[in-house]
Design an enzyme around this catalytic site. Structure first.
Site, short mmCIF file in Angstrom:
data_model
loop_
_atom_site.label_atom_id
_atom_site.label_comp_id
_atom_site.label_asym_id
_atom_site.label_seq_id
_atom_site.Cartn_x
_atom_site.Cartn_y
_atom_site.Cartn_z
N HIS A 56 26.81 -13.68 16.18
CA HIS A 56 27.32 -12.47 16.85
C HIS A 56 26.24 -11.93 17.77
O HIS A 56 25.14 -12.49 17.86
CB HIS A 56 27.82 -11.43 15.85
CG HIS A 56 26.79 -10.87 14.91
ND1 HIS A 56 26.16 -11.62 13.95
CD2 HIS A 56 26.31 -9.60 14.76
CE1 HIS A 56 25.33 -10.85 13.26
NE2 HIS A 56 25.40 -9.63 13.75
N HIS A 58 24.49 -8.98 18.03
CA HIS A 58 23.47 -7.98 17.73
C HIS A 58 22.06 -8.50 18.03
O HIS A 58 21.77 -9.68 17.85
CB HIS A 58 23.58 -7.53 16.28
CG HIS A 58 24.72 -6.59 16.03
ND1 HIS A 58 25.19 -6.29 14.77
CD2 HIS A 58 25.49 -5.88 16.90
CE1 HIS A 58 26.20 -5.44 14.87
NE2 HIS A 58 26.41 -5.18 16.15
N ASP A 60 19.24 -8.44 16.56
CA ASP A 60 18.50 -9.16 15.52
C ASP A 60 19.15 -10.49 15.18
O ASP A 60 18.75 -11.15 14.21
CB ASP A 60 18.33 -8.30 14.26
CG ASP A 60 19.64 -7.94 13.58
OD1 ASP A 60 20.66 -7.84 14.28
OD2 ASP A 60 19.65 -7.78 12.34
N HIS A 61 20.10 -10.92 16.01
CA HIS A 61 20.73 -12.23 15.85
C HIS A 61 20.72 -13.04 17.15
O HIS A 61 20.71 -14.27 17.08
CB HIS A 61 22.17 -12.07 15.34
CG HIS A 61 22.22 -11.59 13.93
ND1 HIS A 61 22.39 -12.44 12.86
CD2 HIS A 61 22.08 -10.35 13.41
CE1 HIS A 61 22.36 -11.73 11.74
NE2 HIS A 61 22.17 -10.46 12.05
N HIS A 113 32.50 -7.04 11.35
CA HIS A 113 31.18 -6.45 11.59
C HIS A 113 31.03 -6.23 13.09
O HIS A 113 30.68 -5.14 13.55
CB HIS A 113 30.11 -7.40 11.05
CG HIS A 113 28.71 -6.93 11.25
ND1 HIS A 113 28.18 -5.84 10.60
CD2 HIS A 113 27.70 -7.42 12.03
CE1 HIS A 113 26.93 -5.68 10.96
NE2 HIS A 113 26.62 -6.63 11.83
N ASP A 132 26.41 -11.76 9.37
CA ASP A 132 26.51 -10.47 8.70
C ASP A 132 27.93 -10.17 8.20
O ASP A 132 28.28 -9.01 8.01
CB ASP A 132 26.08 -9.35 9.66
CG ASP A 132 24.58 -9.30 9.89
OD1 ASP A 132 23.85 -10.09 9.25
OD2 ASP A 132 24.14 -8.49 10.71
N HIS A 170 20.57 -11.45 5.70
CA HIS A 170 19.67 -10.37 5.28
C HIS A 170 19.46 -10.39 3.77
O HIS A 170 20.33 -10.79 3.01
CB HIS A 170 20.24 -9.00 5.68
CG HIS A 170 20.32 -8.76 7.15
ND1 HIS A 170 19.27 -8.23 7.88
CD2 HIS A 170 21.32 -8.98 8.03
CE1 HIS A 170 19.64 -8.13 9.15
NE2 HIS A 170 20.87 -8.58 9.26
#
Length: 253
Positions: A56, A58, A60-61, A113, A132, A170
């Site tokens: 996805h 985001h 942090d991805h 998400h 996530d 995570h």
């Protein structure tokens, strides 16, 4: 064909994943949470990166895509939403597949998400990279999607074989376990929570998990069984899930 998965912690609570097709030696990274850490691990292992597989958009991805691609020449594959922050070489969606050498990853739609979130499933090796969407004893917050969408996504993952290893992005499991204990008094949940707390005390990861373990203990997958306890008796399954998700969103334990 067998694969080797290398997992390592990065950022505050993310995991990085490198997966190597043993037949060809080609490797992929699942998301790019920390470009520096990914490149350091590749150099240490001596692996050649062919693919970046985003789940996805985001940061942090997908935030490390450009740096990792510039250093390795890897092709970037992911859902269309990744183009909000990075370039894609190939757009994929649920029902597509991606080849890493001789290893086939099926793309599973897993929105909720984020709207376009996807997961990658290697049926031959019984493993899934779920970003996530599904966590050990938890699931992702609904930043963009609705409860019915996320419930449907979780059901697609729950339909995978019970022995499927689930690599979530995570280390949230201790917090998730505390919440699970607050809504579910099943002894199996209590036993798993104790194992999780002990593992974290020893500094051990709780990822990967398995589909079977999550079906047995994850309150988000068990939501219909918890309906009466959480005030959702007689409601559709996705509304029971919504009640569990809403309770977790305000949980302070």
């Amino acid at each position: 064909m067998p694969v080797t998965v290398h997992q390592f912690p990065c950022l505050q609570d993310n995991y990085g994943f490198l997966v190597r097709d043993d037949a060809t030696g080609l490797a992929a990274c699942i998301d790019t949470p920390d470009a520096g850490a990914i490149l350091a691990e590749l150099q240490r292992l001596g692996w050649r990166l062919a693919l970046i597989l985003n789940t996805h958009w985001h940061p942090d991805h997908a935030g490390g895509n450009a740096e990792v691609q510039a250093a390795t020449g890897a092709q970037v594959v992911g859902p269309a939403e990744v183009t909000r922050i990075a370039q894609l070489d190939r757009e994929v969606r649920g029902g597509d597949h991606v080849m890493l050498g001789e290893t086939r990853f099926e793309v599973i739609e897993s929105g909720g998400h984020t709207l376009g979130h996807i997961a990658y499933y290697d049926a031959a090796d019984h493993l899934a990279f779920v970003g996530d969407t599904l966590f050990a004893l938890g699931c992702g917050r609904l930043f963009e999607g609705q409860p019915d969408q996320m419930w449907a996504s979780l059901q697609r993952l729950a339909a995978l074989p019970d022995d499927t290893r689930v690599y979530c992005a995570h280390e949230y499991t201790a917090s998730n376990a505390r919440f699970a204990l607050s809504v579910d008094d099943d002894p199996t949940v209590a036993a798993r929570a104790a194992e999780v707390f002990a593992a974290r005390e020893r500094g051990e990861p709780t990822v990967p998990t398995t589909i079977g373990l999550e079906k047995a203990t994850n309150p988000f997958l068990r939501a219909p069984k918890l309906a009466a306890r959480i005030g959702a008796a007689g409601q559709p399954d996705y509304q029971a899930f919504a009640a569990v998700r809403a309770a977790k969103d305000v949980f302070k334990g």
